[in-house]
Design a protein around this motif. Structure first.
Motif, PDB file in Angstrom:
ATOM      1  N   TRP A  18      15.804  20.459   4.130  1.00  0.00           N
ATOM      2  CA  TRP A  18      14.514  20.040   4.618  1.00  0.00           C
ATOM      3  C   TRP A  18      13.378  20.768   3.727  1.00  0.00           C
ATOM      4  O   TRP A  18      13.080  21.916   3.969  1.00  0.00           O
ATOM      5  CB  TRP A  18      14.414  20.901   5.976  1.00  0.00           C
ATOM      6  CG  TRP A  18      15.626  20.289   7.106  1.00  0.00           C
ATOM      7  CD1 TRP A  18      16.407  19.496   6.669  1.00  0.00           C
ATOM      8  CD2 TRP A  18      15.926  20.913   8.237  1.00  0.00           C
ATOM      9  NE1 TRP A  18      17.281  19.248   8.083  1.00  0.00           N
ATOM     10  CE2 TRP A  18      16.760  20.104   8.896  1.00  0.00           C
ATOM     11  CE3 TRP A  18      15.191  21.934   9.018  1.00  0.00           C
ATOM     12  CZ2 TRP A  18      17.239  20.236  10.247  1.00  0.00           C
ATOM     13  CZ3 TRP A  18      15.675  22.075  10.390  1.00  0.00           C
ATOM     14  CH2 TRP A  18      16.786  21.326  10.789  1.00  0.00           C
ATOM     15  N   SER A  19      12.970  19.909   3.019  1.00  0.00           N
ATOM     16  CA  SER A  19      11.868  20.052   2.114  1.00  0.00           C
ATOM     17  C   SER A  19      11.356  18.744   2.042  1.00  0.00           C
ATOM     18  O   SER A  19      11.859  17.571   2.014  1.00  0.00           O
ATOM     19  CB  SER A  19      12.076  20.782   0.540  1.00  0.00           C
ATOM     20  OG  SER A  19      12.821  19.758  -0.215  1.00  0.00           O
ATOM     21  N   LEU A  62       8.627  27.430   8.311  1.00  0.00           N
ATOM     22  CA  LEU A  62       7.951  26.673   7.486  1.00  0.00           C
ATOM     23  C   LEU A  62       7.212  27.442   6.396  1.00  0.00           C
ATOM     24  O   LEU A  62       6.419  28.120   6.494  1.00  0.00           O
ATOM     25  CB  LEU A  62       7.125  25.639   8.282  1.00  0.00           C
ATOM     26  CG  LEU A  62       6.732  24.532   7.397  1.00  0.00           C
ATOM     27  CD1 LEU A  62       7.506  23.710   6.901  1.00  0.00           C
ATOM     28  CD2 LEU A  62       5.721  23.823   8.270  1.00  0.00           C
ATOM     29  N   ILE A  98       5.105  26.755   2.553  1.00  0.00           N
ATOM     30  CA  ILE A  98       4.390  26.062   1.857  1.00  0.00           C
ATOM     31  C   ILE A  98       4.074  26.639   0.383  1.00  0.00           C
ATOM     32  O   ILE A  98       3.830  27.958   0.202  1.00  0.00           O
ATOM     33  CB  ILE A  98       2.795  25.706   2.397  1.00  0.00           C
ATOM     34  CG1 ILE A  98       2.971  25.014   3.663  1.00  0.00           C
ATOM     35  CG2 ILE A  98       1.928  24.867   1.450  1.00  0.00           C
ATOM     36  CD1 ILE A  98       1.732  24.768   4.552  1.00  0.00           C
ATOM     37  N   THR A 137       6.568  21.651   1.000  1.00  0.00           N
ATOM     38  CA  THR A 137       7.157  22.550   1.962  1.00  0.00           C
ATOM     39  C   THR A 137       8.899  22.735   1.809  1.00  0.00           C
ATOM     40  O   THR A 137       9.435  21.704   1.438  1.00  0.00           O
ATOM     41  CB  THR A 137       6.949  21.828   3.466  1.00  0.00           C
ATOM     42  OG1 THR A 137       7.329  20.735   3.625  1.00  0.00           O
ATOM     43  CG2 THR A 137       5.162  21.646   3.537  1.00  0.00           C
ATOM     44  N   VAL A 138       9.345  23.578   2.533  1.00  0.00           N
ATOM     45  CA  VAL A 138      10.564  23.791   2.747  1.00  0.00           C
ATOM     46  C   VAL A 138      10.932  24.811   3.894  1.00  0.00           C
ATOM     47  O   VAL A 138       9.976  25.780   3.843  1.00  0.00           O
ATOM     48  CB  VAL A 138      11.153  24.630   1.245  1.00  0.00           C
ATOM     49  CG1 VAL A 138      10.654  25.925   1.067  1.00  0.00           C
ATOM     50  CG2 VAL A 138      12.694  24.459   1.321  1.00  0.00           C
ATOM     51  N   VAL A 139      11.550  24.551   4.838  1.00  0.00           N
ATOM     52  CA  VAL A 139      12.307  25.251   5.687  1.00  0.00           C
ATOM     53  C   VAL A 139      13.253  26.552   5.031  1.00  0.00           C
ATOM     54  O   VAL A 139      14.339  26.226   4.658  1.00  0.00           O
ATOM     55  CB  VAL A 139      12.827  24.559   7.096  1.00  0.00           C
ATOM     56  CG1 VAL A 139      13.359  25.502   8.138  1.00  0.00           C
ATOM     57  CG2 VAL A 139      11.744  23.613   7.409  1.00  0.00           C
TER      58      VAL A 139
END
Lengths: 197, 197
Positions: free
Chosen positions: A44-45, A144, A146, A56-58
């Protein structure tokens, strides 16, 4: 695993850095703080802005990476390729909190980055060095993060002149796109579309 | 373009909805408000949470979609396939502010969604119906929207039992992963990794 090959490690202009993530590859998040380093996989990015480039990346609260990123304020997104599928799965499923030597166990090797105090993972085909833009609400509520991209690199065999060039390169260098249960898709063939078709 | 085929349109359980985006496809954002509807392409989206499923997508301030999404509080992410490459490029490069009939011009057809007042785009292989979770700071500062997925659908020829199944299906149904300048990559072959490799 493949070792870093300085011959193919080339700088990516910052205004083209978003293109490393534009096609949606799974990434490895690398981080370091107080002498501890870690690498975890993240599906998830995404890019968030062109110039200055942001992403962004989780990063889940349960991970050691979360502690290292919040402690250091930096991380790198490393883009693994087919040759690294087993390592990518391993560092995505094993937590360094339970298996502190997971990088050694899976032969995940790293080198120093140029602008941040987080390592870069050998054998990847793209690297984005990032500084956290603090957004406490997003971090706490959504996990999340940034990041502003402060340096970017690629393996010039598959990314040059601002674009991925997988066709004609070894399939071992194609990016990985995770599904679930150990299953990835490799990025496939190039298609040039015309909106007047 | 391919028309919706009700025969292959199947519900995706909400706890598996994230998998529609997990491999990083380019999406079409569809929206409607006050009798106006629009569709635009977006390469920047990702899953944000499993259950309830949430996603993020970047929607630029200059777009008509931005007005429709902020006005209605809903949008859908539609996942286009190879057969739709020309339409995807067209709705990603032409603004409905300048070309109000762009959907007609490019033969982009839609149907009603089940839970939201935004349309679903015919010929796609996955659909996520989303309600905006209002985050004014993210929207204003980063053009970043967070949506809760309230219904999800897929073309069962390529997504069933909670997973993409591209191998063995027509290549026309493979997802698109945008680079730049009209160039996409298609998603490629499946790879099952083992972390003990």
């Amino acid at each position: 695993m493949t070792t870093q090959n300085p011959e193919h490690f080339t700088a990516v202009p910052l205004d083209k850095a978003y293109r490393l993530l534009n096609h949606g590859p799974t990434v490895l998040v690398s981080s370091a703080h107080n002498g501890i380093q870690n690498v975890m996989a993240a599906a998830w990015s995404m890019p968030l802005d062109f110039d200055p480039p942001k992403i962004t990346v989780v990063i889940d609260k349960a991970t050691l990476t979360r502690e290292l990123v919040e402690g250091s304020g930096v991380f790198a997104l490393n883009i693994p390729c087919r040759a690294m599928a087993a390592q990518t799965l391993a560092v995505g499923t094993e937590s360094a909190k339970l298996i502190p030597d997971k990088l050694i166990k899976h032969n995940v090797n790293t080198s120093s980055a140029s602008r941040i105090a987080a390592p870069l993972v050998h054998g990847c085909v793209g690297w984005l060095e990032c500084r956290v833009i603090p957004e406490p609400h997003n971090q706490k509520t959504y996990d999340l993060f940034i990041g502003e991209v402060v340096a970017a690199w690629a393996d010039e065999r598959v990314f040059n002149e601002g674009r991925w060039r997988f066709d004609g390169a070894p399939d071992e260098l194609r990016t990985l796109h995770y599904v679930a249960g150990g299953q990835f898709y490799l990025i496939g063939e190039s298609l040039l579309a015309s909106s007047s078709d």
